[in-house]
Design a protein around this motif. Structure first.
Motif, PDB file in Angstrom:
ATOM      1  N   ASP A  14      38.231  95.301   9.292  1.00  0.00           N
ATOM      2  CA  ASP A  14      38.467  95.693  10.586  1.00  0.00           C
ATOM      3  C   ASP A  14      39.287  97.335  11.639  1.00  0.00           C
ATOM      4  O   ASP A  14      39.535  98.010  10.499  1.00  0.00           O
ATOM      5  N   ARG A  15      38.930  97.561  12.552  1.00  0.00           N
ATOM      6  CA  ARG A  15      38.759  98.993  12.880  1.00  0.00           C
ATOM      7  C   ARG A  15      40.145  99.287  12.796  1.00  0.00           C
ATOM      8  O   ARG A  15      41.161  98.571  13.331  1.00  0.00           O
ATOM      9  N   ASN A  16      40.247 100.688  12.678  1.00  0.00           N
ATOM     10  CA  ASN A  16      41.224 101.263  12.158  1.00  0.00           C
ATOM     11  C   ASN A  16      42.363 100.503  10.870  1.00  0.00           C
ATOM     12  O   ASN A  16      44.097 100.891  11.290  1.00  0.00           O
ATOM     13  N   LEU A  62      40.920 103.497   4.529  1.00  0.00           N
ATOM     14  CA  LEU A  62      40.931 103.000   6.068  1.00  0.00           C
ATOM     15  C   LEU A  62      39.928 103.234   6.978  1.00  0.00           C
ATOM     16  O   LEU A  62      39.072 104.365   6.854  1.00  0.00           O
ATOM     17  N   PHE A  63      39.536 101.835   7.206  1.00  0.00           N
ATOM     18  CA  PHE A  63      38.493 101.266   7.665  1.00  0.00           C
ATOM     19  C   PHE A  63      38.366 101.662   9.159  1.00  0.00           C
ATOM     20  O   PHE A  63      39.160 101.627  10.188  1.00  0.00           O
ATOM     21  N   LEU A  64      36.476 102.367   9.328  1.00  0.00           N
ATOM     22  CA  LEU A  64      36.612 103.074  10.735  1.00  0.00           C
ATOM     23  C   LEU A  64      34.862 102.104  11.393  1.00  0.00           C
ATOM     24  O   LEU A  64      34.862 102.758  12.037  1.00  0.00           O
ATOM     25  N   ASN A  65      35.104 100.835  10.676  1.00  0.00           N
ATOM     26  CA  ASN A  65      33.486 100.315  11.077  1.00  0.00           C
ATOM     27  C   ASN A  65      34.478  99.393  12.775  1.00  0.00           C
ATOM     28  O   ASN A  65      35.230  99.412  12.739  1.00  0.00           O
ATOM     29  N   GLN A  95      35.184 110.424   2.430  1.00  0.00           N
ATOM     30  CA  GLN A  95      34.528 109.857   3.713  1.00  0.00           C
ATOM     31  C   GLN A  95      33.244 108.938   2.571  1.00  0.00           C
ATOM     32  O   GLN A  95      33.160 109.252   2.226  1.00  0.00           O
ATOM     33  N   HIS A  96      33.677 107.370   2.852  1.00  0.00           N
ATOM     34  CA  HIS A  96      32.672 106.780   2.466  1.00  0.00           C
ATOM     35  C   HIS A  96      31.830 105.551   3.492  1.00  0.00           C
ATOM     36  O   HIS A  96      32.587 105.556   4.079  1.00  0.00           O
ATOM     37  N   VAL A  97      30.764 105.219   2.608  1.00  0.00           N
ATOM     38  CA  VAL A  97      30.390 104.086   4.066  1.00  0.00           C
ATOM     39  C   VAL A  97      29.050 103.828   2.462  1.00  0.00           C
ATOM     40  O   VAL A  97      28.161 104.043   1.984  1.00  0.00           O
ATOM     41  N   MET A  98      29.106 102.219   2.927  1.00  0.00           N
ATOM     42  CA  MET A  98      28.000 102.327   1.723  1.00  0.00           C
ATOM     43  C   MET A  98      26.376 101.150   2.730  1.00  0.00           C
ATOM     44  O   MET A  98      26.753 101.518   4.055  1.00  0.00           O
ATOM     45  N   LEU A  99      25.691 101.312   2.145  1.00  0.00           N
ATOM     46  CA  LEU A  99      24.593 101.016   2.689  1.00  0.00           C
ATOM     47  C   LEU A  99      23.988  99.724   2.817  1.00  0.00           C
ATOM     48  O   LEU A  99      24.895  99.015   2.580  1.00  0.00           O
ATOM     49  N   ARG A 100      23.162  99.428   4.063  1.00  0.00           N
ATOM     50  CA  ARG A 100      23.158  98.409   4.071  1.00  0.00           C
ATOM     51  C   ARG A 100      22.478  96.758   3.440  1.00  0.00           C
ATOM     52  O   ARG A 100      21.268  98.157   2.182  1.00  0.00           O
ATOM     53  N   ASN A 101      23.204  96.210   3.122  1.00  0.00           N
ATOM     54  CA  ASN A 101      23.353  95.403   2.077  1.00  0.00           C
ATOM     55  C   ASN A 101      23.476  95.319   0.851  1.00  0.00           C
ATOM     56  O   ASN A 101      22.869  95.437  -0.478  1.00  0.00           O
ATOM     57  N   ALA A 107      33.922  92.751   2.636  1.00  0.00           N
ATOM     58  CA  ALA A 107      35.368  92.811   2.495  1.00  0.00           C
ATOM     59  C   ALA A 107      35.573  93.317   1.510  1.00  0.00           C
ATOM     60  O   ALA A 107      34.641  93.288   0.430  1.00  0.00           O
ATOM     61  N   LEU A 108      37.182  93.939   1.747  1.00  0.00           N
ATOM     62  CA  LEU A 108      37.396  94.412   0.463  1.00  0.00           C
ATOM     63  C   LEU A 108      37.991  93.777  -0.238  1.00  0.00           C
ATOM     64  O   LEU A 108      39.259  92.462   0.302  1.00  0.00           O
ATOM     65  N   GLU A 109      37.736  93.105  -1.489  1.00  0.00           N
ATOM     66  CA  GLU A 109      38.205  92.294  -2.521  1.00  0.00           C
ATOM     67  C   GLU A 109      38.780  92.727  -3.876  1.00  0.00           C
ATOM     68  O   GLU A 109      38.915  93.410  -4.253  1.00  0.00           O
TER      69      GLU A 109
END
Length: 173
Positions: A149-151, A117-120, A84-90, A131-133
């Motif tokens: 985008d989700r999923n 896998l994006f879960l947003n 699991q990975h989550v980017m912190l705000r900003n 975005a993933l670049e």
């Protein structure tokens, strides 16, 4: 399936910011460089651990082999660099090359394929950006920007010059 995504949502941290990192650390997360990460499936909820297990399943590995043309892929049971990975705000990550070699029990393993896998849920790119670049080998130009985008599953080759930057901001803003 949407039901699986909703179950994952219930197990995921509601909001991640620098202040939340202390509480997340007590639950096995590691916070550094603008992101929180967790790789220990034994400490994850059943929906998240189940999703990771599905991404390592023999049928999914066969799918990746067919997609990439690379035979003999082996999933990493330790989720080294994964989980699991989550980017912190900003926050964002600088342009970087992911690791592609790892020593495991006396063997040198080569990371051949990466998958994200994006879960947003309800990500608003116009409002939040993110975005993933994927960058050219010489790191002079961004070759692709992929909205979180989700999923959405992103699969990419793991080489000594695989470069990516600026994954999306934290989900659940």
């Amino acid at each position: 399936p949407e039901a699986a995504l909703r179950a994952i949502d219930r197990e995921w941290p509601e909001r991640v910011d620098r202040a939340a990192c202390d509480a997340l650390s007590a639950r096995g997360w590691h916070c550094r460089r603008g992101r929180a990460a967790h790789a220990d499936e034994s400490a994850m909820g059943p929906a998240v651990a189940g999703a990771l297990a599905a991404l390592r399943s023999p049928i999914f590995v066969l799918f990746l082999e067919a997609l990439t043309g690379i035979a003999g892929l082996q999933p990493d049971p330790a989720n080294f660099g994964g989980g699991q990975h989550v980017m912190l705000r900003n926050s964002s990550l600088p342009i970087h090359a992911d690791f592609n070699l790892r020593h495991v029990r006396g063997s040198l393993l080569h990371r051949r394929v990466g998958a994200i896998l994006f879960l947003n849920d309800k990500w608003d790119t116009a409002r939040w950006g993110g975005a993933l670049e994927l960058w050219a080998r010489d790191m002079r130009a961004c070759e692709a920007r992929i909205a979180p985008d989700r999923n959405r599953l992103v699969v990419f080759a793991g080489t000594d010059f695989t470069c990516a930057a600026r994954p999306p901001l934290a989900r659940g803003l």
